[in-house]
Scaffold this active site. Structure first.
Site, PDB file in Angstrom:
ATOM      1  N   LEU A 120       0.864  -1.169  -0.212  1.00 32.74           N
ATOM      2  CA  LEU A 120       0.068   0.156  -0.001  1.00 32.74           C
ATOM      3  C   LEU A 120       0.666   1.447   0.076  1.00 32.74           C
ATOM      4  O   LEU A 120       2.506   1.474   0.642  1.00 32.74           O
ATOM      5  CB  LEU A 120      -1.008   0.218   1.096  1.00 32.74           C
ATOM      6  CG  LEU A 120      -1.728  -1.317   1.369  1.00 32.74           C
ATOM      7  CD1 LEU A 120      -2.751  -1.131   2.566  1.00 32.74           C
ATOM      8  CD2 LEU A 120      -2.829  -1.253  -0.020  1.00 32.74           C
ATOM      9  N   ASP A 121       0.235   2.599  -0.676  1.00 38.84           N
ATOM     10  CA  ASP A 121       0.807   4.158  -0.358  1.00 38.84           C
ATOM     11  C   ASP A 121       1.129   3.930   0.751  1.00 38.84           C
ATOM     12  O   ASP A 121       0.736   3.489   2.001  1.00 38.84           O
ATOM     13  CB  ASP A 121       0.491   4.610  -1.538  1.00 38.84           C
ATOM     14  CG  ASP A 121       0.524   4.238  -2.806  1.00 38.84           C
ATOM     15  OD1 ASP A 121       1.313   3.622  -3.303  1.00 38.84           O
ATOM     16  OD2 ASP A 121      -0.457   4.806  -3.484  1.00 38.84           O
ATOM     17  N   VAL A 122       1.729   4.800   1.216  1.00 42.12           N
ATOM     18  CA  VAL A 122       2.196   5.773   2.449  1.00 42.12           C
ATOM     19  C   VAL A 122       1.097   6.449   2.842  1.00 42.12           C
ATOM     20  O   VAL A 122       1.027   6.173   4.078  1.00 42.12           O
ATOM     21  CB  VAL A 122       3.117   6.400   2.422  1.00 42.12           C
ATOM     22  CG1 VAL A 122       3.535   7.701   3.927  1.00 42.12           C
ATOM     23  CG2 VAL A 122       5.288   5.881   1.571  1.00 42.12           C
TER      24      VAL A 122
END
Length: 233
Positions: A101-103
């Protein structure tokens, strides 16, 4: 253990498929490209396939983390803390992530030291649904919503891709909130799909993977999966 056997156990590739990726020079052992499948490797050797580590299950752990905003899904910290800092188990560095998952994205994240299991979780061939809850920057009216729902169901061609996305299910809760269910995981897929319709995702949350959801887990908390949850992959 022979290298080709190790690769097969870690990825569930056939012997012929293992030979092909070895021949293409995609496997490195301790930073050295190895093409000979009969090469014997030791327990402390680092084996990478296209830069990603391969692991063989040995008393494996299977963990669900409710990922908060501001954490990276990487093995080494860059600009932000990494998600494994939230998991208090021995040898946490041996855990790998299924579907990063992205930050700025929150939600369900699966981690394990069982490489073959991780591969099954992320493989689009398994058709495991992943539910994403989306907040959009711009409202979409009824006509725009209907158009997007139809396009997503048929698959869309994202910029830089050579194949359409797999059929997916999009629904709207209101003009700026939507739910998207995918069975694949292309790079930044949800954000790119919404950009295809001229919109921007300002908040993204993965609510579930397969039948595994975040019920009872607060942001930043984790738990071990049950045997039934593990077996579904």
């Amino acid at each position: 253990m022979r290298l080709d056997k190790f690769i097969s156990k870690a990825t569930e590739l056939s012997r012929n498929e293992c030979k092909k990726i070895l021949h293409r020079g995609e496997i490195t052992v301790n930073d050295e490209i190895i093409k000979d499948g009969s090469t014997h490797i030791q327990a402390d050797d680092e084996v990478l396939w296209a830069g990603e580590p391969l692991l063989v299950a040995n008393g494996s752990r299977y963990i669900l983390l409710h990922k908060p905003d501001g954490f990276e899904c990487t093995l080494k910290a860059k600009e932000y803390p990494i998600v494994t800092e939230l998991i208090a188990v021995p040898e946490v560095s041996s855990l790998r992530i299924a579907g990063r998952l992205d930050v700025d994205t929150t939600g369900a994240l699966l981690l394990s030291d069982d490489g073959a299991w991780l591969h099954r979780v992320t493989s689009p061939k398994r058709h495991q649904p992943k539910r994403y809850e989306i907040t959009l920057a711009e409202p979409m009216n009824a006509d725009e919503q209907a158009h997007a729902i139809k396009q997503v169901a048929n698959g869309i061609m994202l910029e830089g891709e050579t194949q359409k996305t797999l059929p997916a299910k999009l629904s709207f809760l209101d003009e700026t909130h939507a739910v998207l269910i995918l069975t694949e995981g292309k790079y930044h897929q949800v954000k790119r799909m919404m950009a295809y319709f001229g919109n921007k995702v300002i908040s993204l949350h993965r609510a579930s993977i397969g039948t595994i959801n975040l019920d009872g887990l607060q942001m930043g908390e984790c738990r071990f999966l049950t045997q039934d949850e593990i077996k579904q992959f």
